[in-house]
Write a protein that holds these residues in place. Structure first.
Motif, PDB file in Angstrom:
ATOM      1  N   LEU A  40       0.839  -1.190   0.000  1.00  0.00           N
ATOM      2  CA  LEU A  40       0.000   0.000   0.000  1.00  0.00           C
ATOM      3  C   LEU A  40       0.873   1.239   0.000  1.00  0.00           C
ATOM      4  CD1 LEU A  40      -2.467  -0.865   2.920  1.00  0.00           C
ATOM      5  CD2 LEU A  40      -3.028  -0.881   0.484  1.00  0.00           C
ATOM      6  N   ARG A  41       0.336   2.332  -0.531  1.00  0.00           N
ATOM      7  CA  ARG A  41       0.971   3.628  -0.283  1.00  0.00           C
ATOM      8  C   ARG A  41       0.157   4.258   0.839  1.00  0.00           C
ATOM      9  NH1 ARG A  41       2.735   7.496  -4.819  1.00  0.00           N
ATOM     10  NH2 ARG A  41       4.434   6.017  -4.738  1.00  0.00           N
ATOM     11  N   ILE A  42       0.790   4.447   1.987  1.00  0.00           N
ATOM     12  CA  ILE A  42       0.111   5.057   3.120  1.00  0.00           C
ATOM     13  C   ILE A  42       0.452   6.540   3.164  1.00  0.00           C
ATOM     14  CG2 ILE A  42      -0.097   2.914   4.447  1.00  0.00           C
ATOM     15  CD1 ILE A  42       2.363   3.783   6.070  1.00  0.00           C
ATOM     16  N   TRP A  43      -0.490   7.311   3.648  1.00  0.00           N
ATOM     17  CA  TRP A  43      -0.273   8.763   3.674  1.00  0.00           C
ATOM     18  C   TRP A  43      -0.961   9.384   4.890  1.00  0.00           C
ATOM     19  CZ3 TRP A  43      -4.217  12.392   3.364  1.00  0.00           C
ATOM     20  CH2 TRP A  43      -5.477  11.882   3.043  1.00  0.00           C
ATOM     21  N   ASP A  44      -0.496  10.567   5.232  1.00  0.00           N
ATOM     22  CA  ASP A  44      -1.101  11.363   6.292  1.00  0.00           C
ATOM     23  C   ASP A  44      -1.033  12.817   5.857  1.00  0.00           C
ATOM     24  OD1 ASP A  44      -2.273  12.100   8.686  1.00  0.00           O
ATOM     25  OD2 ASP A  44      -0.578  11.525   9.945  1.00  0.00           O
ATOM     26  N   SER A  45      -1.990  13.591   6.286  1.00  0.00           N
ATOM     27  CA  SER A  45      -2.026  14.990   5.873  1.00  0.00           C
ATOM     28  C   SER A  45      -0.905  15.781   6.557  1.00  0.00           C
ATOM     29  CB  SER A  45      -3.384  15.606   6.182  1.00  0.00           C
ATOM     30  OG  SER A  45      -3.682  15.474   7.542  1.00  0.00           O
ATOM     31  N   ASP A  46      -0.388  16.739   5.812  1.00  0.00           N
ATOM     32  CA  ASP A  46       0.641  17.654   6.303  1.00  0.00           C
ATOM     33  C   ASP A  46       0.545  18.900   5.439  1.00  0.00           C
ATOM     34  OD1 ASP A  46       2.649  18.444   8.015  1.00  0.00           O
ATOM     35  OD2 ASP A  46       4.260  17.488   6.912  1.00  0.00           O
ATOM     36  N   GLN A  47       1.362  19.873   5.735  1.00  0.00           N
ATOM     37  CA  GLN A  47       1.372  21.084   4.923  1.00  0.00           C
ATOM     38  C   GLN A  47       2.771  21.654   4.827  1.00  0.00           C
ATOM     39  OE1 GLN A  47      -0.837  24.335   6.907  1.00  0.00           O
ATOM     40  NE2 GLN A  47      -1.184  22.874   8.546  1.00  0.00           N
ATOM     41  N   PRO A  53      -1.581  22.292   1.558  1.00  0.00           N
ATOM     42  CA  PRO A  53      -1.513  20.838   1.731  1.00  0.00           C
ATOM     43  C   PRO A  53      -0.296  20.242   1.022  1.00  0.00           C
ATOM     44  CG  PRO A  53      -3.716  21.516   1.081  1.00  0.00           C
ATOM     45  CD  PRO A  53      -2.832  22.720   0.942  1.00  0.00           C
ATOM     46  N   ASP A  54       0.427  19.392   1.705  1.00  0.00           N
ATOM     47  CA  ASP A  54       1.577  18.672   1.142  1.00  0.00           C
ATOM     48  C   ASP A  54       1.724  17.380   1.951  1.00  0.00           C
ATOM     49  OD1 ASP A  54       3.723  18.009  -0.426  1.00  0.00           O
ATOM     50  OD2 ASP A  54       5.118  19.431   0.498  1.00  0.00           O
ATOM     51  N   ASN A  55       0.912  16.404   1.599  1.00  0.00           N
ATOM     52  CA  ASN A  55       0.815  15.174   2.376  1.00  0.00           C
ATOM     53  C   ASN A  55       2.123  14.401   2.418  1.00  0.00           C
ATOM     54  OD1 ASN A  55      -1.884  15.756   2.735  1.00  0.00           O
ATOM     55  ND2 ASN A  55      -2.516  14.541   0.979  1.00  0.00           N
ATOM     56  N   LEU A  56       2.326  13.691   3.515  1.00  0.00           N
ATOM     57  CA  LEU A  56       3.434  12.743   3.649  1.00  0.00           C
ATOM     58  C   LEU A  56       2.959  11.389   3.140  1.00  0.00           C
ATOM     59  CD1 LEU A  56       4.536  13.705   7.232  1.00  0.00           C
ATOM     60  CD2 LEU A  56       6.000  13.817   5.203  1.00  0.00           C
ATOM     61  N   SER A  57       3.822  10.665   2.419  1.00  0.00           N
ATOM     62  CA  SER A  57       3.433   9.333   1.961  1.00  0.00           C
ATOM     63  C   SER A  57       4.655   8.441   1.811  1.00  0.00           C
ATOM     64  CB  SER A  57       2.670   9.405   0.634  1.00  0.00           C
ATOM     65  OG  SER A  57       3.515   9.804  -0.415  1.00  0.00           O
ATOM     66  N   VAL A  58       4.374   7.126   1.809  1.00  0.00           N
ATOM     67  CA  VAL A  58       5.442   6.139   1.678  1.00  0.00           C
ATOM     68  C   VAL A  58       4.819   4.809   1.251  1.00  0.00           C
ATOM     69  CG1 VAL A  58       5.355   5.433   4.116  1.00  0.00           C
ATOM     70  CG2 VAL A  58       7.487   5.174   2.834  1.00  0.00           C
ATOM     71  N   HIS A  82       7.320  14.085   1.497  1.00  0.00           N
ATOM     72  CA  HIS A  82       6.155  14.869   1.090  1.00  0.00           C
ATOM     73  C   HIS A  82       5.836  14.595  -0.379  1.00  0.00           C
ATOM     74  CE1 HIS A  82       7.157  17.257   4.707  1.00  0.00           C
ATOM     75  NE2 HIS A  82       5.843  17.349   4.768  1.00  0.00           N
ATOM     76  N   GLU A  83       4.562  14.713  -0.726  1.00  0.00           N
ATOM     77  CA  GLU A  83       4.135  14.480  -2.106  1.00  0.00           C
ATOM     78  C   GLU A  83       4.852  15.424  -3.073  1.00  0.00           C
ATOM     79  OE1 GLU A  83       2.335  12.121  -3.501  1.00  0.00           O
ATOM     80  OE2 GLU A  83       1.968  11.139  -1.599  1.00  0.00           O
ATOM     81  N   SER A  84       5.109  16.657  -2.657  1.00  0.00           N
ATOM     82  CA  SER A  84       5.810  17.601  -3.535  1.00  0.00           C
ATOM     83  C   SER A  84       7.217  17.096  -3.856  1.00  0.00           C
ATOM     84  CB  SER A  84       5.880  18.990  -2.901  1.00  0.00           C
ATOM     85  OG  SER A  84       6.575  18.949  -1.669  1.00  0.00           O
TER      86      SER A  84
END
Length: 91
Positions: A40-47, A53-58, A82-84
């Motif tokens: 899975l690609r898991i993510w959590d909201s961040d900025q 918004p610039d979510n963290l994911s892995v 971060h997604e960016s």
């Protein structure tokens, strides 16, 4: 690869515990059945620094943790970005 919201603050001994209400709700909405080895690609909201918004994911692997007594998502912490940053790396 399926995505799943998690709370990165909900770290167990063997990974991020997949027990938060929002995580369970999303698993049900997407009809995701957890099993050992599921990717899975898991993510959590961040900025970012501007408050945008610039979510963290892995990318993570799911396993049942006998230690934590629940399903967890395991990942290499160095890969959590971060997604960016992911967009820049993929260019």
């Amino acid at each position: 690869m399926e995505t799943l919201w998690v709370d990165f603050n909900n770290m167990g001994k063997e990974g991020i515990r997949l027990i938060c209400k929002g995580t369970i709700d999303e698993l049900n909405e997407k009809s995701i059945v957890l099993y050992d080895g599921l990717q899975l690609r898991i993510w959590d909201s961040d900025q970012n620094d501007l408050g945008e918004p610039d979510n963290l994911s892995v990318n993570a692997e799911v396993k049942y943790s006998d230690v934590d007594k629940c399903w967890v998502a395991q990942f290499e912490s160095d890969n959590l970005i971060h997604e960016s940053e992911r967009r820049v790396k993929n260019k």
